[in-house]
Design an enzyme around this catalytic site. Sequence first.
Site, PDB file in Angstrom:
ATOM      1  N   GLY A  98      68.873  90.901  45.755  1.00 15.53           N
ATOM      2  CA  GLY A  98      67.590  91.585  45.943  1.00 15.53           C
ATOM      3  C   GLY A  98      66.547  91.026  44.996  1.00 15.53           C
ATOM      4  CB  SER A  99      63.255  92.347  44.062  1.00 16.86           C
ATOM      5  OG  SER A  99      63.612  93.610  43.544  1.00 16.86           O
ATOM      6  N   GLY A 157      67.197  93.800  40.029  1.00 20.72           N
ATOM      7  CA  GLY A 157      68.202  93.267  39.105  1.00 20.72           C
ATOM      8  C   GLY A 157      68.002  93.785  37.689  1.00 20.72           C
ATOM      9  CD  GLU A 160      71.118  85.202  46.093  1.00 19.91           C
ATOM     10  OE1 GLU A 160      69.908  84.931  45.919  1.00 19.91           O
ATOM     11  OE2 GLU A 160      71.625  85.429  47.190  1.00 19.91           O
ATOM     12  CB  CYS A 209      66.812  83.947  47.954  1.00 20.42           C
ATOM     13  SG  CYS A 209      67.338  85.568  48.349  1.00 20.42           S
TER      14      CYS A 209
HETATM   15  C1  UN1 Z   1      69.239  84.084  50.700  1.00 21.64           C
HETATM   16  O1  UN1 Z   1      68.088  83.801  51.031  1.00 21.64           O
HETATM   17  O2  UN1 Z   1      69.512  85.143  50.104  1.00 21.64           O
HETATM   18  O3  UN1 Z   1      70.539  78.387  51.263  1.00 21.64           O
HETATM   19  C2  UN1 Z   1      70.417  83.266  51.068  1.00 21.64           C
HETATM   20  C3  UN1 Z   1      70.070  79.091  52.169  1.00 21.64           C
HETATM   21  C4  UN1 Z   1      71.022  79.979  52.925  1.00 21.64           C
HETATM   22  C5  UN1 Z   1      71.293  81.235  52.184  1.00 21.64           C
HETATM   23  C6  UN1 Z   1      70.079  81.945  51.686  1.00 21.64           C
HETATM   24  N1  UN1 Z   1      72.251  79.264  53.135  1.00 21.64           N
HETATM   25  O4  UN1 Z   1      68.894  79.086  52.471  1.00 21.64           O
END
Ligand code: UN1
Length: 513
Positions: A243-244, A248, A265, A299
């Site tokens: 999450g954000s 975290g 993460e 992310c």
């Molecule tokens: C995410 O955005 O939380 O590397 C995961 C990537 C993908 C996973 C992203 N395999 O963009």
Amino acid sequence: MAALPATDHLRERARAALARCGVEHLDESAGGGHDARTPITGGTLFQLAPSSAADVDSAVSTARSAFSDVWRDTPAPERGRLVRRLGELLREHKSDLADLVSIEAGKIGSEAAGEVQEMIDICDFAVGLSRQLYGRTMASERPGHRLMETWHPLGVVGVVTAFNFPVAVWSWNTAVALVCGDTVVWKPSELAPLTALACHGLLMRAAADVGAPQEVHRVVLGGREAGERLVDDERVALLSATGSVRMGREVGPRVAARLGRCLLELGGNNAAIVAPSADMDLALQGVAFGAAGTAGQRCTTQRRLIVHEDVADEFTERVVEAYGKLGERIGDPFAEETLVGPLIGEKAHRSMDEALRTAADSGGRLLTGGTRRLASEAPDAYYVDPAVVRMPRQEDVVRRETFAPILYVLTYRTFEEALELHNGVPQGLSGSVFTRDQREAERFLSSAGCDCGIANVNIGTSGAEIGGAFGGEKATGGGRESGSDSWRAYMRRATNTVNYSAELPLAQGVSFL
Ligand code: UN1
């Protein structure tokens, strides 16, 4: 923008996919429930009953008993059979799950299918891993002694996931945790309960098929309160949360306060450096997918372009031109030609708008995008043109992660300057350099180069394979999931010394008695 499908149609499509994944009955609440919505139209699909505090407690108790009564003592290769069966079912139901991912997260078909493929891949990986949970044997300093490490299951793993990878991130955690002998309680994003129910349905079927206890996995639905109960529950040995950064910062200290383990993460603020020697066609493709793909909601999305001043104007023009073409392909993620689907909702759109305004106030020049495409039949859906903003400096707004498709362009003169800009943000998930200069490439990958968990050369910031460890440094939280030796986070290590001699020599030459 072409006409969007009706919410009723999406509801029926979701219902059919759920039924095929073994979810015949939804626990729908008659009011006061929690809306399962689709960003495609912004409409409500179902009203689901959220899990109560008692439901979360009982999910943890059940998972804990399954752990101590059965699962931790089941041989790891045997545990792998459950994950192998899950992988088979995921293959069989790939299009059902992809449909649900598109409906709940708004991903275009190929990205939704790619996300399910990521689940299949991690299942394959975890099955192999089930026979490779190796410990080391070291040379003991004492005669007649054996020194070794053994790895053991941890307990209940709480998995908290975000809307943007509603199923892949769950599978990274769950496939690995299950072969490691842990049991799992999953709290999916409030925005993606349906994909979670479908995955749980398939896992329950896999358990029944191979004779594994179904209690190894539980799902709890809901928002903050459900998540907080997992965070604070001492029986949750590892809390793996995606999450954000803000989330975290709350979760980390709370789990640490009870001396639990955390795997975080969190946000990224990923950049690609484009050097003058780069293969510009390749760089353009990498930047377009990294920055505008998934409507900027990974992310790993590229949020910053750091381009050498000699090629900045030309390269930026090409990016803007490519975005112009994308502009014709924004809309219904189920339509074949669509490349950019919707934002997840109103809040995401508001953050995007605010960031663009702040960027303009800080001297940024909007080169393209940023406008909303209002669909008259779906006033609650948020489709936007991905934006490119040229910035004079790396202002605060650039240093923040805005979960929307905004690409900030910065320029550099020396490679050292590029690295400084690259690393000059709080987050450290992924970074890349496009160059044909080997010195630059190696410098980027060196200890004094890119400070992220994922560092790439001539490849964009997003779209990592499952075989590597996934995660980032600094405010991204330091956790690693998925491939390589990430499994170690899901197990406890014991150092064992066995004396097979008739003497009892003490270590370090100590003598006593
Ligand atoms: C995410 O955005 O939380 O590397 C995961 C990537 C993908 C996973 C992203 N395999 O963009």
